[in-house]
Design an enzyme around this catalytic site. Structure first.
Site, mmCIF file in Angstrom:
data_model
loop_
_atom_site.group_PDB
_atom_site.id
_atom_site.type_symbol
_atom_site.label_atom_id
_atom_site.label_comp_id
_atom_site.label_asym_id
_atom_site.label_seq_id
_atom_site.Cartn_x
_atom_site.Cartn_y
_atom_site.Cartn_z
ATOM 1 C CB SER A 1 -0.942 -0.110 1.210
ATOM 2 O OG SER A 1 -1.898 0.952 1.158
ATOM 3 C CG ASP B 1 -6.872 -2.934 -3.980
ATOM 4 O OD1 ASP B 1 -7.768 -2.066 -3.204
ATOM 5 O OD2 ASP B 1 -5.870 -2.785 -3.601
ATOM 6 C CG HIS C 1 -5.616 -2.051 -0.158
ATOM 7 N ND1 HIS C 1 -4.950 -1.740 -1.418
ATOM 8 C CD2 HIS C 1 -4.578 -1.449 0.533
ATOM 9 C CE1 HIS C 1 -3.961 -0.926 -1.292
ATOM 10 N NE2 HIS C 1 -3.782 -0.545 0.049
#
Lengths: 266, 629
Positions: free
Chosen positions: A95, A217, A245
């Site tokens: 991320s 996602d 995610h």
């Protein structure tokens, strides 16, 4: 300042093995890698850490000015690599940490062997000719949601997480800090994450990279993963057949295979 | 499969939902369908629960709740928002993992959330106020510590970035001639703030991308501060309320600073005029002084020095320190300095002089507790008498010897003396070339240093200064001891050298006594601190000139005399030189002897820097040789 203490750095795996560093994303801490990192321990010097403000990091080291942009977090990563002095490392960022790793690699390429970027997004907010997945209003809504949980997270939920006996058998140590972040720090981290625009930084990176993208996602849509792949010289793209995610938790086996294929081609 | 009519959970007072482990909705009760207005068929098996939440909730689910469910197996009472028919419904969500399912309960939290939001708003307001107060306090403290207008400007620019969260700051100030002067930290703006913003009054206001803060003093606008906000994603915005308050504080600080500077300027000018004045001129001594005002404080101190003739042939030197700073101290210093001159005189002496000054400071209280070192030098004999009233002792620097602190003749500061005791004094015999150093404590006193240690450093710093011209010696001594710029006191240093008189002899033209004279001259030159090599050249050249004069000017006639006068010129300066004058009553002769005389001059010319011959009235040969290489 003890960098290793500040970022709650843990090092496992055989000494002298090639280093592999895992950087957790926005929201939780190094426990996010619990299903992935152990797989690499036999053949790698595995380094895990928490961003300042998260997990077991030293909260007193939190400096609002330093961490008001992702550059402060990138500097932390560089300092950790310098302090460990293990040689060029494979750095796996999830991320927002994939962007943090890109920034660090652009500034100090000699510290990096290869990058694995899981769900990277150089910009979350849509722009002309760019689809980031969110409007500015929607990001403001996220920040408001974080505010709504301001009291809840800091006062009500934390003790529940720490002491409920009827939960699945997880160790006290493991559970005490997971996803618990000081609300003020979390909010600032959210702003640094979701309001940043690091698209121009992609061109500065020379380190080879693997972009790992989940098929479904909502935070980093597929086309963002493709955007990163296109703008990052020498990168490869792998799309996991997974939802959400956090494939490091929801599809760790797929992620591990993708990483192994990339790092040790047959 | 989910919406079977009349299932018992349909009547539950909350939304209930069952999810697959990846978050996909598998079943939900009627309450949830009613809230969301979605058809079960469109959702079940197709859509994750997070899709029913607001965008903020969805991101929150992905980044926090999904990982928590995965790792912890449950989440409790998380505040999120459900997308409902007419907008968003605040709900509390509790979810627990059971096998390959996740069971979630969602309860309306409209009232609770509004209550919590009030709590939150109150807390945020309190935190903001506390942060504002902190920034304001830190800025105010920095402004009040600053000295002078430049100091305030610097403090304000620093605070703008460090305390007030600006990326860059530019400051315009109107100076005394109403010119604009400005300083900046970081990138300055393209131009001056627009006049409209300035006319709008006393509050911080936006101007283009920047914020402009008027700095209002008592008598009007003192200046303008322009701040650029930081552009980092998570940086806090500039706070107009705090900036307005800072603007008012800074305006007053600039008022104060200007008043202060005006007063300091008056004091400095007064002090300068009080210290002005040329010392008496006499070839038998040289003196060099350094006065340096304090570096941190703009205020002048009360340090002073003076050099004057207390009587014919009696040189008085004094260095003193009046307690206090500013105009008062400068004025007291001027009075005390005049008083020293007034009470000094033939037959007074250092001890009695101090006693008289004690009486003086009874009348002029601002000069009380002043300290001073006073010395009188008999220029003919080299006898030095001195006394110290609570002042650092004089330092005696003799050629080829260690520096010696003169610890005798000490007594208390002026006015602190308990009569009828007499002030003590002491005496020391100087030899030609000896130097005496007087200074104020600013030269060596530091917060973390004992006085003895400081005096030892002064003595150490004078090592090797012999032979160095006087004014250069005092300058380099001062700059070495003050190299640690931490000093804030003013500093006064006086260096005196006694050079005795000229070397003045008559020599019989038959040259008897020449070798004794050469010996004496050599000794005299050494006493003047002339380097041995230069002294040798001079003795040789002088001796040649004397022989020349005796032979060619006076025909070696025992009744004739040759006059020798040697003096040190410009002793205190780099141009210091020895001047030798040899005079006879003879005239230039013609023929071979004249030629030989000329040859003698060639030898002399090789030994000294300059030779001149004047034969208008007898013959005078003048030799000059510089002391510095």
């Amino acid at each position: 300042m003890d960098v290793l203490r500040r970022n709650n750095v843990t090092v496992t795996g055989p000494e002298g093995a090639p280093p592999m560093v895992f950087a957790h994303g926005f929201g939780c801490d190094q426990q996010m890698w619990r299903h992935v990192a152990p797989v690499f321990e036999p053949g790698h010097r595995v380094v895990l850490f928490d961003h300042v403000g998260a997990g077991g990091s030293d909260l007193t080291a939190y400096d609002p000015a330093r961490y008001s942009s992702l550059d402060g977090y990138a500097l932390d990563l560089v300092e950790i690599l310098d302090a460990l002095a293990l040689g060029p490392a494979v750095v796996v960022g999830h991320s927002v940490s994939s962007v943090i790793a890109l920034l660090a690699a652009a500034d100090r390429p000699e510290l990096f062997d290869r990058l694995v970027l899981v769900g990277p997004s150089p910009r979350y907010i849509d722009d002309e000719g760019y689809h980031g997945g969110f409007s500015r209003e929607e990001i403001d809504e996220l920040l408001a949601t974080m505010d709504d949980n301001y009291l809840g997270w800091s006062q009500h939920i934390a003790p529940v997480i720490m002491g409920t006996p009827d939960r699945p058998g997880l160790g006290e140590e493991l559970t005490s800090s997971f996803c618990r972040t000081d609300p003020v720090i979390a909010r600032r981290f959210a702003r640094a994450t979701f309001l940043s625009d690091n698209r121009a930084d992609l061109a500065r990176v020379r380190t080879p990279a693997l972009v790992v993208q989940c098929r479904n996602d909502v935070i980093a849509p597929l086309e963002v993963g493709e955007y990163v792949h296109q703008h990052l010289a020498g990168s490869e793209l792998v799309v996991l057949d997974a939802t959400g995610h956090c494939p490091n938790l929801s599809a760790p086996a797929q992620l591990v295979v993708a990483m192994q294929d990339y790092l040790t081609p047959a | 499969m989910s919406a079977a009519a009349d299932a018992p959970w349909d009547d539950a007072p909350c939304g209930l939902v069952t999810l697959a482990r990846d978050g996909t909705v598998l079943a939900a009760n009627r309450v949830l369908w009613e809230w969301t207005g979605r058809a079960a068929d469109d959702v079940v098996g197709k859509v994750p629960l997070s899709a029913l939440l607001s965008v903020g909730g969805r991101i929150y689910w992905e980044t926090h709740l999904a990982p928590l469910l995965e790792v912890e197996g449950r989440v409790d009472e998380v505040a999120v928002e459900l997308r409902v028919r007419d907008g968003r419904l605040p709900v509390l969500l509790t979810a627990v993992v059971g096998g390959d399912r996740v069971h979630a309960a969602i309860s309306s939290a409209r009232d609770r959330m509004s209550y919590e939001r009030e709590l939150l708003a109150a807390r945020v307001a309190a935190e903001r106020a506390s942060g504002q107060l902190q920034a304001l306090q830190a800025t105010t403290a920095a402004l009040s510590r600053a000295l002078g207008v430049a100091g305030v400007a610097q403090a304000l620019l620093a605070a703008a970035v460090d305390q007030l969260g600006a990326a860059a700051a530019t400051l315009w100030l109107a100076d005394e001639e109403a010119r604009l002067v400005h300083g900046a930290t970081g990138e300055p703006p393209a131009g001056l703030p627009s006049s409209g913003v300035l006319l709008r009054g006393e509050s911080a206001a936006p101007d283009g991308g920047r914020t402009v803060v008027p700095l209002q003093g008592q008598s009007g606008l003192r200046g303008v501060l322009s701040l650029a906000p930081r552009t980092d994603a998570a940086a806090d915005p500039l706070d107009a309320e705090v900036l307005t308050a800072v603007g008012q504080q800074a305006g007053l600080a600039l008022d104060r600073a200007q008043l202060y500077e005006q007063s300091a300027n008056v004091a400095r000018e007064l002090q300068h005029s009080l210290l002005a004045g040329e010392p008496p001129v006499d070839e038998r001594f040289s003196v060099a002084t350094v006065y340096r005002p304090g570096v941190e404080l703009l205020e002048v101190g009360g340090d002073f020095y003076d050099v004057f003739l207390a009587a014919e042939g009696l040189l008085a030197v004094v260095v003193g320190d009046v307690v206090g700073r500013g105009l008062g101290a400068a004025s007291a210093m001027g009075q005390l300095r005049s008083a020293v001159r007034a009470v000094a005189g033939p037959g007074v002496g250092p001890g009695r002089l101090l006693t008289r000054l004690d009486r003086f400071v009874e009348q002029v209280e601002t000069a009380g507790m002043s300290t001073l070192a006073y010395a009188e030098l008999d220029l003919a004999t080299g006898v030095l008498r001195y006394a110290c009233a609570g002042h650092p002792p004089p330092l005696l620097l003799r050629t080829g010897q260690d520096a010696e602190l003169l610890w005798e003749g000490r007594s208390t500061p002026l006015g602190a003396f308990v009569r009828p005791l007499e002030r003590s004094e002491a005496e020391v015999q100087l030899t030609p070339g000896d130097r005496l150093l007087l200074c104020t404590d600013g030269l060596f006193e530091r917060r973390d240093r004992e006085i003895d240690e400081g005096l030892a450093l002064v003595a150490q710093a004078t090592e090797g200064s012999h032979g160095v011209p006087l004014d250069e010696a005092v300058r380099s001594l001062t700059s070495r001891l003050l190299a640690d710029e931490s000093t804030r006191d003013d500093v006064c240093v006086l260096l005196l050298q006694w050079t005795a008189g000229d070397f003045d002899r008559h020599l019989s033209a038959d040259l008897t006594g020449l070798s004794a004279l050469r010996h004496d001259l050599a000794a005299w030159l050494v006493a003047q601190d002339v380097a041995p090599g230069i002294a040798e050249d001079l003795v040789l050249a002088t001796s040649e000139a004397l022989a020349n004069a005796a032979e060619h000017g006076s025909g070696l006639h025992p009744g004739e005399q040759v006059h020798l006068r040697v003096r040190l010129a410009d002793a205190a300066h780099e141009t210091a030189e020895v001047v030798v004058q040899v005079a006879d009553r003879g005239r230039w002769r013609t023929g071979a002897s004249s030629h030989e005389r000329g040859r003698g001059l060639t030898i002399i010319g090789a030994l000294v820097d300059d030779v001149t011959v004047d034969d208008r009235d007898g013959t005078r040969v003048v030799l000059r040789k510089r002391l510095a290489p």
